[in-house]
Design a protein around this motif. Structure first.
Motif, short mmCIF file in Angstrom:
data_model
loop_
_atom_site.label_atom_id
_atom_site.label_comp_id
_atom_site.label_asym_id
_atom_site.label_seq_id
_atom_site.Cartn_x
_atom_site.Cartn_y
_atom_site.Cartn_z
N CYS A 1 0.88 -1.18 0.00
CA CYS A 1 0.00 0.00 0.00
C CYS A 1 0.91 1.23 0.00
O CYS A 1 1.18 1.82 1.05
N ASN A 2 1.39 1.58 -1.17
CA ASN A 2 2.47 2.55 -1.28
C ASN A 2 2.06 3.99 -0.98
O ASN A 2 2.92 4.87 -0.86
N ASP A 3 0.76 4.27 -0.86
CA ASP A 3 0.32 5.63 -0.58
C ASP A 3 -0.06 5.85 0.88
O ASP A 3 -0.35 6.97 1.28
N ILE A 4 -0.04 4.78 1.66
CA ILE A 4 -0.42 4.91 3.07
C ILE A 4 0.72 5.52 3.87
O ILE A 4 1.85 5.03 3.84
N GLU A 5 0.42 6.60 4.61
CA GLU A 5 1.42 7.25 5.44
C GLU A 5 1.18 7.00 6.93
O GLU A 5 2.13 7.02 7.71
N CYS B 1 4.88 -1.13 2.52
CA CYS B 1 4.30 0.19 2.78
C CYS B 1 5.43 1.22 2.75
O CYS B 1 5.93 1.65 3.80
N SER B 2 5.83 1.59 1.57
CA SER B 2 7.08 2.35 1.37
C SER B 2 6.99 3.80 1.83
O SER B 2 8.02 4.46 1.99
N LYS B 3 5.79 4.34 2.07
CA LYS B 3 5.65 5.73 2.50
C LYS B 3 5.14 5.86 3.94
O LYS B 3 4.78 6.95 4.38
N GLU C 1 9.38 5.51 6.45
CA GLU C 1 9.57 6.89 6.00
C GLU C 1 9.39 7.92 7.11
O GLU C 1 9.16 9.10 6.82
#
Length: 255
Positions: A18-22, A47-49, A83
């Protein structure tokens, strides 16, 4: 992302890629978060972000502090978001265990303070992170497999008196590592422990080291190894080619 009340488990890859989850909000009802020994298998894989993990105060099993995930008593640090935008971080003094993959891939972090209360650092805990310098307290007896592997910014490592073992691949591929201070308490250096630390310049090995595995210093072409022991007294448990690609090995050197 807000996980609704009533959810009790976050299984393997529950929130994967889920690359947009902060931010992830964990409710009071969650009693299990998968911590699989593989980056592609744990609950937050990909979860890169991710910048913050927040746990409801009424949760009986987990807690959070400044967006970092812990067990309820804060004795285990489970996850530092990849991140999270901080360069320095002091691990709380209540922490005794830094969990598997806890800081893996956290490129923003440069300096981590590990308190003396910590007694165990799990496998891959800091792999690929952005840390530049680390001091490992003597309360930690063993540096486990790949704990600091591929920390390309790491320049200096201080291993304090009390640490006894440096495990397989512990510091491999730390290409900017220049200085490592080993205490007299070190007894074992694992296979490829410092593999491809191409800028490592010098290391001292005391007579207390009883085991050095094959290729512990493979690819360390600029390294000078100073050994306290005389060459004729090297134990059979120092495996053949333990020195790997070291530039030179000196024996009978006093610290």
């Amino acid at each position: 992302m807000i996980i609704p009340e009533g959810v009790t488990k976050l299984e393997s890859c529950a929130i994967s890629d889920c690359n947009d989850i902060e931010t992830i909000e964990i409710p009071s009802t969650v009693n299990y978060i998968d911590r699989t020994w593989a980056d592609y298998g744990n609950s937050f894989c990909g979860c890169s972000k991710l910048r913050s993990i927040n746990v409801n105060d009424n949760n009986s099993y987990y807690s959070s502090e400044n967006g970092v995930l812990f067990d309820k008593e804060k004795t285990i640090l489970y996850k530092f978001p990849k991140e999270k935008d901080v360069k320095q971080y002091k691990i709380p003094t209540s922490v005794k265990t830094i969990d598997v993959l806890a800081f893996k891939g956290c490129k923003n972090i440069e300096n981590i303070t590990i308190p003396d209360n910590v007694v165990y650092i799990e496998t891959w805990a800091f792999e690929g992170s952005g840390i530049r310098e680390v001091s490992i307290p003597g309360t930690i007896k063993s540096i486990e497999f790949s704990t600091f592997r591929n920390c390309s910014n790491l320049e200096r490592v201080i291993i304090n008196e009390g640490v006894e073992k440096i495990g397989w691949n512990s510091f491999s591929w730390c290409e900017n590592l220049k200085k490592v201070e080993l205490p007299n308490s070190i007894k074992k250096i694992g296979e490829k422990a410092f593999e491809d630390c191409v800028n490592l310049e010098e290391i001292f090995i005391s007579h207390n080291v009883t085991n050095i595995n094959y290729d512990s210093f493979r690819g360390c072409n600029n390294l000078t190894i100073n050994c306290e022991i005389e060459e004729e007294n090297i134990p059979s448990t120092w495996q053949k080619k333990w020195y790997g690609s070291a530039k030179s090995v000196n024996y009978g050197v006093k610290k």
